[in-house]
Design an enzyme around this catalytic site. Structure first.
Site, mmCIF file in Angstrom:
data_model
loop_
_atom_site.group_PDB
_atom_site.id
_atom_site.type_symbol
_atom_site.label_atom_id
_atom_site.label_comp_id
_atom_site.label_asym_id
_atom_site.label_seq_id
_atom_site.Cartn_x
_atom_site.Cartn_y
_atom_site.Cartn_z
ATOM 1 N N TYR A 56 0.874 -1.185 0.000
ATOM 2 C CA TYR A 56 0.000 0.000 0.000
ATOM 3 C C TYR A 56 0.906 1.228 0.000
ATOM 4 O O TYR A 56 1.439 1.638 1.028
ATOM 5 C CB TYR A 56 -0.939 0.018 1.196
ATOM 6 C CG TYR A 56 -2.045 -1.022 1.160
ATOM 7 C CD1 TYR A 56 -2.384 -1.689 -0.024
ATOM 8 C CD2 TYR A 56 -2.778 -1.331 2.299
ATOM 9 C CE1 TYR A 56 -3.401 -2.636 -0.049
ATOM 10 C CE2 TYR A 56 -3.797 -2.275 2.274
ATOM 11 C CZ TYR A 56 -4.101 -2.927 1.099
ATOM 12 O OH TYR A 56 -5.103 -3.866 1.075
ATOM 13 N N LEU A 206 -18.417 -1.839 1.232
ATOM 14 C CA LEU A 206 -19.100 -0.680 0.634
ATOM 15 C C LEU A 206 -18.742 -0.551 -0.842
ATOM 16 O O LEU A 206 -18.987 0.485 -1.462
ATOM 17 C CB LEU A 206 -18.727 0.601 1.388
ATOM 18 C CG LEU A 206 -19.152 0.606 2.857
ATOM 19 C CD1 LEU A 206 -18.655 1.866 3.548
ATOM 20 C CD2 LEU A 206 -20.669 0.494 2.984
ATOM 21 N N GLY A 209 -16.951 2.467 -1.668
ATOM 22 C CA GLY A 209 -17.754 3.689 -1.572
ATOM 23 C C GLY A 209 -18.927 3.709 -2.537
ATOM 24 O O GLY A 209 -19.850 4.499 -2.365
ATOM 25 N N SER A 212 -22.052 3.135 -0.665
ATOM 26 C CA SER A 212 -22.041 3.788 0.652
ATOM 27 C C SER A 212 -23.147 4.825 0.782
ATOM 28 O O SER A 212 -23.405 5.320 1.871
ATOM 29 C CB SER A 212 -20.691 4.488 0.863
ATOM 30 O OG SER A 212 -20.577 5.597 -0.025
HETATM 31 N N1 NAP Z 1 -7.343 -8.616 0.386
HETATM 32 C C1 NAP Z 1 -7.535 -7.790 -0.601
HETATM 33 O O1 NAP Z 1 -7.334 -8.123 -1.777
HETATM 34 C C2 NAP Z 1 -8.018 -6.388 -0.327
HETATM 35 C C3 NAP Z 1 -8.420 -5.574 -1.391
HETATM 36 C C4 NAP Z 1 -8.874 -4.293 -1.106
HETATM 37 C C5 NAP Z 1 -8.947 -3.869 0.209
HETATM 38 N N2 NAP Z 1 -8.531 -4.677 1.227
HETATM 39 C C6 NAP Z 1 -8.553 -4.211 2.628
HETATM 40 O O2 NAP Z 1 -9.891 -3.975 3.018
HETATM 41 C C7 NAP Z 1 -10.011 -2.628 3.482
HETATM 42 C C8 NAP Z 1 -11.389 -2.110 3.141
HETATM 43 O O3 NAP Z 1 -11.559 -2.187 1.717
HETATM 44 P P1 NAP Z 1 -12.131 -1.007 0.874
HETATM 45 O O4 NAP Z 1 -11.310 0.203 1.075
HETATM 46 O O5 NAP Z 1 -12.338 -1.538 -0.491
HETATM 47 O O6 NAP Z 1 -13.473 -0.776 1.628
HETATM 48 P P2 NAP Z 1 -14.830 -0.100 1.532
HETATM 49 O O7 NAP Z 1 -15.150 0.102 2.954
HETATM 50 O O8 NAP Z 1 -15.749 -0.862 0.658
HETATM 51 O O9 NAP Z 1 -14.589 1.288 0.773
HETATM 52 C C9 NAP Z 1 -13.934 2.324 1.399
HETATM 53 C C10 NAP Z 1 -14.342 3.634 0.811
HETATM 54 O O10 NAP Z 1 -15.766 3.820 0.974
HETATM 55 C C11 NAP Z 1 -16.045 5.191 1.218
HETATM 56 N N3 NAP Z 1 -17.016 5.336 2.334
HETATM 57 C C12 NAP Z 1 -18.159 6.017 2.275
HETATM 58 N N4 NAP Z 1 -18.812 5.934 3.444
HETATM 59 C C13 NAP Z 1 -18.052 5.241 4.267
HETATM 60 C C14 NAP Z 1 -18.202 4.861 5.618
HETATM 61 N N5 NAP Z 1 -19.254 5.188 6.354
HETATM 62 N N6 NAP Z 1 -17.233 4.125 6.188
HETATM 63 C C15 NAP Z 1 -16.160 3.781 5.459
HETATM 64 N N7 NAP Z 1 -15.952 4.125 4.166
HETATM 65 C C16 NAP Z 1 -16.902 4.855 3.574
HETATM 66 C C17 NAP Z 1 -14.723 5.828 1.559
HETATM 67 O O11 NAP Z 1 -14.367 6.672 0.504
HETATM 68 P P3 NAP Z 1 -14.193 8.191 0.788
HETATM 69 O O12 NAP Z 1 -13.207 8.295 1.901
HETATM 70 O O13 NAP Z 1 -13.712 8.672 -0.517
HETATM 71 O O14 NAP Z 1 -15.570 8.670 1.161
HETATM 72 C C18 NAP Z 1 -13.705 4.755 1.635
HETATM 73 O O15 NAP Z 1 -12.486 5.189 1.130
HETATM 74 C C19 NAP Z 1 -8.865 -1.871 2.829
HETATM 75 O O16 NAP Z 1 -8.541 -0.714 3.548
HETATM 76 C C20 NAP Z 1 -7.785 -2.909 2.851
HETATM 77 O O17 NAP Z 1 -7.168 -2.931 4.131
HETATM 78 C C21 NAP Z 1 -8.096 -5.927 0.962
#
Ligand code: NAP
Length: 331
Positions: A56, A206, A209, A212
């Site tokens: 990352y 989410l 996002g 979301s």
């Molecule tokens: N194993 C894998 O292959 C893999 C892949 C991807 C991620 N991950 C891990 O999983 C974690 C979560 O994944 P993701 O980032 O895809 O997750 P997500 O929670 O689906 O999306 C995060 C984005 O959603 C938006 N959002 C809007 N409302 C929200 C709220 N109430 N709470 C949180 N986010 C909100 C935010 O964007 P804004 O800030 O722009 O509003 C945030 O950046 C990552 O940080 C990483 O550690 C793992």
């Protein structure tokens, strides 16, 4: 904050985990001070599971977490770390490396950047097609025996790979995308995890996002924001997908919660063996996400949610085509 145990051998962790990826630019520029304040706010409300990856922003995320966690009691949180994705100086992806000697090398650097003597759950981010999974997890087992790692985890692998890894060492959890619009894990991955006593940490709950309730038609991803390359956010698909979100919003309004809370609670309701990760990078988003874990969804609520967003309803793949073949499950 309730706790959930990751599989039959994994640690007890907060029922909601914090994913730190977005704090290192995956969704465009992030504010460092706000990211650190978000980690602190999460710990203070009982979130103990923090997920990162050494790739990352090429170590940036681990260094950020080290700063945020400095001085905290190491027994009060669990670090989940992914490794193995290769990147160049321009941040371009260059495949995966799961060779045993690479595993130990990645681990040594992560321990140093994180400023810790152990990682709670260590996992290859993607399968290295050139290295049998037994060799990759065999090296992690050695690192567990040596005390540098507490638990073995996996990420985005299929059911057959899960079985092969489990035969080498008990797997605490599989990290894989799981949300209302990404349900491929339900076919044979989730049943396999349950048969073997392995937990699931769900990412993308989410859908970055998209579901979301904060993304809108006409909203464009800024420089460096990976959503600019996501098929589900692309013009022609995003309008369809956001119509699903509006249907979900009607259910959320009736329930007296936000769309994001409903989407997180839906994942959490799929089983006590599932821990949703949320990618909050601000205290405001975190504050919205946390109450989702208190939301009780009745059978009628679940039926309404699935009527609004039926399985397979989303348009577009969950990753750009170049990445689809490295995933453990389809859409
Ligand atoms: N194993 C894998 O292959 C893999 C892949 C991807 C991620 N991950 C891990 O999983 C974690 C979560 O994944 P993701 O980032 O895809 O997750 P997500 O929670 O689906 O999306 C995060 C984005 O959603 C938006 N959002 C809007 N409302 C929200 C709220 N109430 N709470 C949180 N986010 C909100 C935010 O964007 P804004 O800030 O722009 O509003 C945030 O950046 C990552 O940080 C990483 O550690 C793992």
């Amino acid at each position: 904050m309730q706790t959930r145990t990751l599989g039959s051998t994994g640690p007890a962790a907060s029922a909601l985990g914090l994913g730190a990826m977005g704090m290192s630019g995956a969704y465009g520029a992030a504010d460092r001070a706000e990211s650190i304040a978000t980690v602190h706010a999460a710990l203070e409300t009982g979130v103990t599971l923090i997920d990162t990856g050494d790739f990352y922003a090429m170590g940036h995320n681990e260094l950020l977490l080290a700063e945020a966690l400095r001085g905290r009691d190491r027994d009060n949180y669990q670090l989940s770390v992914k490794f193995g994705m290769l990147r160049g100086p321009g941040a371009e992806f260059g495949g995966t490396d799961g060779r045993p000697e690479a595993v130990k090398n990645f681990l040594a650097y992560s321990l140093t950047r994180l400023g810790t003597d152990h990682i709670d759950i260590y996992r290859p981010a993607r399968l290295d097609p050139a290295v049998p999974i037994e060799e990759t997890v065999g090296a992690i087992k050695e690192m567990i025996d040596a005390g540098y790692v507490r638990h073995l985890g996996l990420s985005e692998v299929d059911a057959a790979t899960i079985r092969r890894a489990q035969a080498v060492h008990p797997v605490a959890d599989l990290q894989i995308e799981y949300s209302l619009i990404s349900r491929a894990v339900e076919a044979d991955i989730l049943p396999t995890l349950r048969e073997l006593g392995i937990g699931l940490t769900a990412y993308g709950v989410l859908s970055r996002g998209l579901i979301s309730g904060h993304w809108a038609v006409g909203h464009t991803a800024g420089p460096g924001d990976s959503r600019g390359f996501s098929p589900r956010f692309s013009s022609g698909n995003v309008e369809h997908n956001l119509a699903l979100v509006e249907a979900l919003r009607r259910v959320a309004d009736a329930k007296g919660c936000t769309v994001a809370q409903l989407a997180i609670a839906w994942v959490a309701a799929q089983g006590d063996d599932i821990v949703p990760l949320v990618g909050a990078r601000t205290r405001e988003r975190l504050a919205e996400a946390l109450p989702a874990m208190e939301l009780i969804l009745t059978a009628d609520d679940l039926a309404e949610i699935e009527k609004a967003v039926p399985p397979g309803a989303a348009r577009g793949d969950r990753y750009p085509s170049a990445f689809m073949s490295s995933l453990g499950a389809g859409n």
